[in-house]
Design a protein around this motif. Sequence first.
Motif, PDB file in Angstrom:
ATOM      1  N   HIS A   1      -2.807   8.874   3.524  1.00 41.71           N
ATOM      2  CA  HIS A   1      -4.138   9.288   2.453  1.00 41.71           C
ATOM      3  C   HIS A   1      -4.632   8.298   1.586  1.00 41.71           C
ATOM      4  O   HIS A   1      -5.671   8.855   1.047  1.00 41.71           O
ATOM      5  CB  HIS A   1      -3.363  10.476   1.347  1.00 41.71           C
ATOM      6  N   PHE A   2      -4.054   7.311   0.985  1.00 45.28           N
ATOM      7  CA  PHE A   2      -4.423   6.031   0.268  1.00 45.28           C
ATOM      8  C   PHE A   2      -6.137   5.517   1.152  1.00 45.28           C
ATOM      9  O   PHE A   2      -6.495   5.457   0.094  1.00 45.28           O
ATOM     10  CB  PHE A   2      -3.349   5.545  -0.446  1.00 45.28           C
ATOM     11  N   THR A   3      -5.433   5.440   2.047  1.00 42.53           N
ATOM     12  CA  THR A   3      -6.367   4.265   3.132  1.00 42.53           C
ATOM     13  C   THR A   3      -7.907   5.088   3.021  1.00 42.53           C
ATOM     14  O   THR A   3      -8.547   4.774   3.472  1.00 42.53           O
ATOM     15  CB  THR A   3      -5.491   3.714   4.415  1.00 42.53           C
TER      16      THR A   3
ATOM     17  N   PHE B   1       1.050  -1.392  -0.028  1.00 44.05           N
ATOM     18  CA  PHE B   1       0.120  -0.154   0.300  1.00 44.05           C
ATOM     19  C   PHE B   1       0.959   1.392  -0.185  1.00 44.05           C
ATOM     20  O   PHE B   1       0.642   2.127  -0.906  1.00 44.05           O
ATOM     21  CB  PHE B   1      -0.959  -0.318   1.040  1.00 44.05           C
ATOM     22  N   ALA B   2       1.983   1.281   0.596  1.00 40.76           N
ATOM     23  CA  ALA B   2       2.498   2.359   0.353  1.00 40.76           C
ATOM     24  C   ALA B   2       2.978   2.184  -1.060  1.00 40.76           C
ATOM     25  O   ALA B   2       3.623   3.555  -1.194  1.00 40.76           O
ATOM     26  CB  ALA B   2       4.049   2.503   1.917  1.00 40.76           C
ATOM     27  N   GLU B   3       3.419   1.834  -1.371  1.00 42.45           N
ATOM     28  CA  GLU B   3       4.130   2.011  -2.946  1.00 42.45           C
ATOM     29  C   GLU B   3       3.532   1.966  -3.994  1.00 42.45           C
ATOM     30  O   GLU B   3       3.764   3.010  -4.209  1.00 42.45           O
ATOM     31  CB  GLU B   3       5.009   0.766  -3.434  1.00 42.45           C
ATOM     32  N   VAL B   4       1.729   1.745  -3.534  1.00 45.12           N
ATOM     33  CA  VAL B   4       0.691   1.935  -4.047  1.00 45.12           C
ATOM     34  C   VAL B   4       0.773   3.641  -4.069  1.00 45.12           C
ATOM     35  O   VAL B   4       0.216   4.359  -5.153  1.00 45.12           O
ATOM     36  CB  VAL B   4      -1.003   1.263  -4.087  1.00 45.12           C
ATOM     37  N   ALA B   5       0.192   3.322  -2.440  1.00 44.23           N
ATOM     38  CA  ALA B   5       0.591   5.775  -2.615  1.00 44.23           C
ATOM     39  C   ALA B   5       1.206   6.432  -3.517  1.00 44.23           C
ATOM     40  O   ALA B   5       1.498   7.418  -3.871  1.00 44.23           O
ATOM     41  CB  ALA B   5       0.629   5.557  -1.022  1.00 44.23           C
ATOM     42  N   ALA B   6       2.853   5.807  -3.513  1.00 42.70           N
ATOM     43  CA  ALA B   6       4.123   6.786  -3.636  1.00 42.70           C
ATOM     44  C   ALA B   6       3.380   6.705  -5.683  1.00 42.70           C
ATOM     45  O   ALA B   6       4.037   8.018  -5.567  1.00 42.70           O
ATOM     46  CB  ALA B   6       5.179   5.988  -3.261  1.00 42.70           C
ATOM     47  N   ARG B   7       3.523   5.738  -5.657  1.00 42.00           N
ATOM     48  CA  ARG B   7       2.980   5.852  -7.220  1.00 42.00           C
ATOM     49  C   ARG B   7       2.133   6.155  -8.402  1.00 42.00           C
ATOM     50  O   ARG B   7       2.295   6.047  -9.358  1.00 42.00           O
ATOM     51  CB  ARG B   7       2.900   4.372  -8.048  1.00 42.00           C
ATOM     52  N   THR B   8       1.334   6.086  -7.305  1.00 45.27           N
ATOM     53  CA  THR B   8      -0.729   6.931  -7.379  1.00 45.27           C
ATOM     54  C   THR B   8      -0.448   8.123  -7.542  1.00 45.27           C
ATOM     55  O   THR B   8      -2.176   9.005  -7.898  1.00 45.27           O
ATOM     56  CB  THR B   8      -1.211   6.073  -6.879  1.00 45.27           C
ATOM     57  N   GLY B   9       0.325   8.998  -6.165  1.00 49.78           N
ATOM     58  CA  GLY B   9       0.261  10.468  -6.354  1.00 49.78           C
ATOM     59  C   GLY B   9      -0.495  10.619  -5.244  1.00 49.78           C
ATOM     60  O   GLY B   9      -0.779  12.133  -4.964  1.00 49.78           O
TER      61      GLY B   9
END
Length: 124
Positions: free
Chosen positions: A106-108, A92-100
């Motif tokens: 914030h993603f959660t 999820f941390a990588e997803v957040a970073a790659r998706t802005g």
Amino acid sequence: MADRIGRAAVPALALEEVAAEVFEVAPDRLVGQVVRGVRRGLAVPDLAGSVGLSERQLYRRCLDAFGYGPKMLDRVLRLNVALDRARAGLSFAEVAARTGYADQAHFTREVKALAGVPPRTLLA
């Protein structure tokens, strides 16, 4: 913003074609322009100007086509890309970073706001 949407993650069938099929109407070319503008990261005033509408007219056209305005469309498209990346096995941390997203929290929060459940529950 264009990088965070990830053009490779966009389905082959355009949103305007799906909407046209569902509602049995001819595709609205403006809808395609709006989706492309949102994916490119245009701000609402710039997006409205690029399609020759006022912000209010743009909002109404988006409401008719998608059920919500252009900013919400941006949030939904971004979330779809993020969820695709999470399904591919990224943390999820990588997803957040790659998706802005600013960070994993914030993603959660965004997943909870849009889907009503946390990411792990949504992806289970």
